[in-house]
Write a protein that holds these residues in place. Structure first.
Motif, PDB file in Angstrom:
ATOM      1  N   ASN A  95       0.799  -1.233   0.000  1.00  0.00           N
ATOM      2  CA  ASN A  95       0.000   0.000   0.000  1.00  0.00           C
ATOM      3  C   ASN A  95       0.829   1.281   0.000  1.00  0.00           C
ATOM      4  OD1 ASN A  95      -2.529  -1.219  -0.137  1.00  0.00           O
ATOM      5  ND2 ASN A  95      -2.605  -1.498   2.073  1.00  0.00           N
ATOM      6  N   ASP A  96       2.078   1.215   0.363  1.00  0.00           N
ATOM      7  CA  ASP A  96       2.974   2.371   0.388  1.00  0.00           C
ATOM      8  C   ASP A  96       3.958   2.242  -0.775  1.00  0.00           C
ATOM      9  OD1 ASP A  96       5.331   3.929   0.896  1.00  0.00           O
ATOM     10  OD2 ASP A  96       4.793   4.050   3.017  1.00  0.00           O
ATOM     11  N   ASP A  97       3.918   3.182  -1.733  1.00  0.00           N
ATOM     12  CA  ASP A  97       4.771   3.090  -2.928  1.00  0.00           C
ATOM     13  C   ASP A  97       6.262   3.100  -2.605  1.00  0.00           C
ATOM     14  OD1 ASP A  97       2.645   2.855  -4.675  1.00  0.00           O
ATOM     15  OD2 ASP A  97       2.517   5.010  -5.061  1.00  0.00           O
TER      16      ASP A  97
ATOM     17  N   ILE B 106      11.415  -0.109  -1.715  1.00  0.00           N
ATOM     18  CA  ILE B 106      12.386  -0.621  -0.753  1.00  0.00           C
ATOM     19  C   ILE B 106      12.293  -2.138  -0.671  1.00  0.00           C
ATOM     20  CG2 ILE B 106      12.987  -0.698   1.714  1.00  0.00           C
ATOM     21  CD1 ILE B 106      12.216   2.308   1.809  1.00  0.00           C
ATOM     22  N   TYR B 107      11.067  -2.666  -0.671  1.00  0.00           N
ATOM     23  CA  TYR B 107      10.901  -4.116  -0.598  1.00  0.00           C
ATOM     24  C   TYR B 107      11.512  -4.808  -1.822  1.00  0.00           C
ATOM     25  CZ  TYR B 107       9.236  -8.801  -0.249  1.00  0.00           C
ATOM     26  OH  TYR B 107       9.211 -10.171  -0.201  1.00  0.00           O
TER      27      TYR B 107
ATOM     28  N   LYS C 291      14.078   8.460   3.013  1.00  0.00           N
ATOM     29  CA  LYS C 291      12.885   9.223   2.636  1.00  0.00           C
ATOM     30  C   LYS C 291      11.682   8.892   3.516  1.00  0.00           C
ATOM     31  CE  LYS C 291      14.440   9.580  -2.111  1.00  0.00           C
ATOM     32  NZ  LYS C 291      14.212   9.222  -3.493  1.00  0.00           N
ATOM     33  N   ILE C 292      11.779   7.800   4.275  1.00  0.00           N
ATOM     34  CA  ILE C 292      10.697   7.433   5.199  1.00  0.00           C
ATOM     35  C   ILE C 292      10.956   8.163   6.509  1.00  0.00           C
ATOM     36  CG2 ILE C 292       9.644   5.570   6.529  1.00  0.00           C
ATOM     37  CD1 ILE C 292      10.335   3.661   4.305  1.00  0.00           C
TER      38      ILE C 292
ATOM     39  N   GLY D 160       0.398  -2.647   5.095  1.00  0.00           N
ATOM     40  CA  GLY D 160      -0.572  -3.573   4.511  1.00  0.00           C
ATOM     41  C   GLY D 160      -0.300  -3.823   3.039  1.00  0.00           C
ATOM     42  N   MET D 161      -0.945  -4.855   2.537  1.00  0.00           N
ATOM     43  CA  MET D 161      -0.752  -5.265   1.156  1.00  0.00           C
ATOM     44  C   MET D 161      -1.949  -4.839   0.311  1.00  0.00           C
ATOM     45  SD  MET D 161       2.157  -6.739   1.437  1.00  0.00           S
ATOM     46  CE  MET D 161       2.263  -7.437  -0.186  1.00  0.00           C
ATOM     47  N   ALA D 162      -1.671  -4.303  -0.862  1.00  0.00           N
ATOM     48  CA  ALA D 162      -2.722  -3.960  -1.810  1.00  0.00           C
ATOM     49  C   ALA D 162      -3.069  -5.181  -2.662  1.00  0.00           C
ATOM     50  CB  ALA D 162      -2.274  -2.807  -2.704  1.00  0.00           C
ATOM     51  N   ASP D 163      -2.067  -6.022  -2.913  1.00  0.00           N
ATOM     52  CA  ASP D 163      -2.251  -7.190  -3.761  1.00  0.00           C
ATOM     53  C   ASP D 163      -1.262  -8.262  -3.315  1.00  0.00           C
ATOM     54  OD1 ASP D 163      -3.145  -8.803  -5.806  1.00  0.00           O
ATOM     55  OD2 ASP D 163      -1.894  -7.875  -7.338  1.00  0.00           O
TER      56      ASP D 163
END
Length: 179
Positions: free
Chosen positions: A49-51, A56-57, A88-89, A130-133
């Motif tokens: 959910n976080d671009d 980073i992932y 940047k976080i 959280g995960m979007a997909d």
């Protein structure tokens, strides 16, 4: 006789050029096949959910593969990208610090210690975002660091241990799923 030799040399030259051309094509195909793997395809299916965390992932996955393969240079490269993205976080100096420790580590074992800290931080961030997909799996190796244990994150349930690499590639289990 001279004409026979000349035509023989011409035919051999043509055959040599054809053979050399075929070898070059094979050399070009091999790296392309190595670059394409199931893990890369699966990574493209993961959407956090976080671009920024998504980017980073992606580097975290690169780092995990590098440590699994015992590749110090690739681990440093991926950790350097994580460090840049983590800056940047806001309020996340632990991620920056852990990534920086991997970049400056003189050997693979010290990289793996810092990776453990980075993985713990990533688990928290991913749960929060959280995960979007798709979903991610938190793996656990009970034998890492003199049986203290350590976690890492993967897109698959298959265990590929970055703490022991080829020595104990399958050591570990899925402890949690991040959705």
């Amino acid at each position: 006789m001279k004409e026979l030799i000349k035509s023989g040399i011409s035919i051999l030259s043509i055959l040599l050029l054809i053979a050399c051309g075929n070898n070059e094509n094979k050399k070009k195909e091999i790296p392309q096949n190595k670059k394409t793997s199931v893990a890369i395809t699966k990574e493209s299916e993961v959407k956090i959910n976080d671009d920024l965390l998504n980017a980073i992932y992606s580097q975290y996955t690169h780092l995990t593969v590098a440590l699994t393969q015992g590749n110090i240079a690739e681990a440093k490269l991926a950790a350097n990208a994580i460090e840049a993205g983590a800056q940047k976080i806001s309020a996340n100096s632990n991620l920056v610090t852990s990534a920086g420790a991997i970049v400056s580590a003189p050997d693979i074992e010290k990289q793996r210690v810092a990776y453990s800290q980075l993985s713990n931080e990533m688990v928290g961030l991913l749960k929060k975002a959280g995960m979007a997909d798709a979903e991610l799996y938190v793996h656990y190796c009970p034998m890492a660091f003199d049986n203290k244990g350590a976690v890492w994150i993967s897109t698959t349930k298959e265990v590929r241990n970055p703490y022991f690499g080829e020595k104990m590639l399958k050591c570990g289990e899925v402890k949690e799923t991040i959705k």
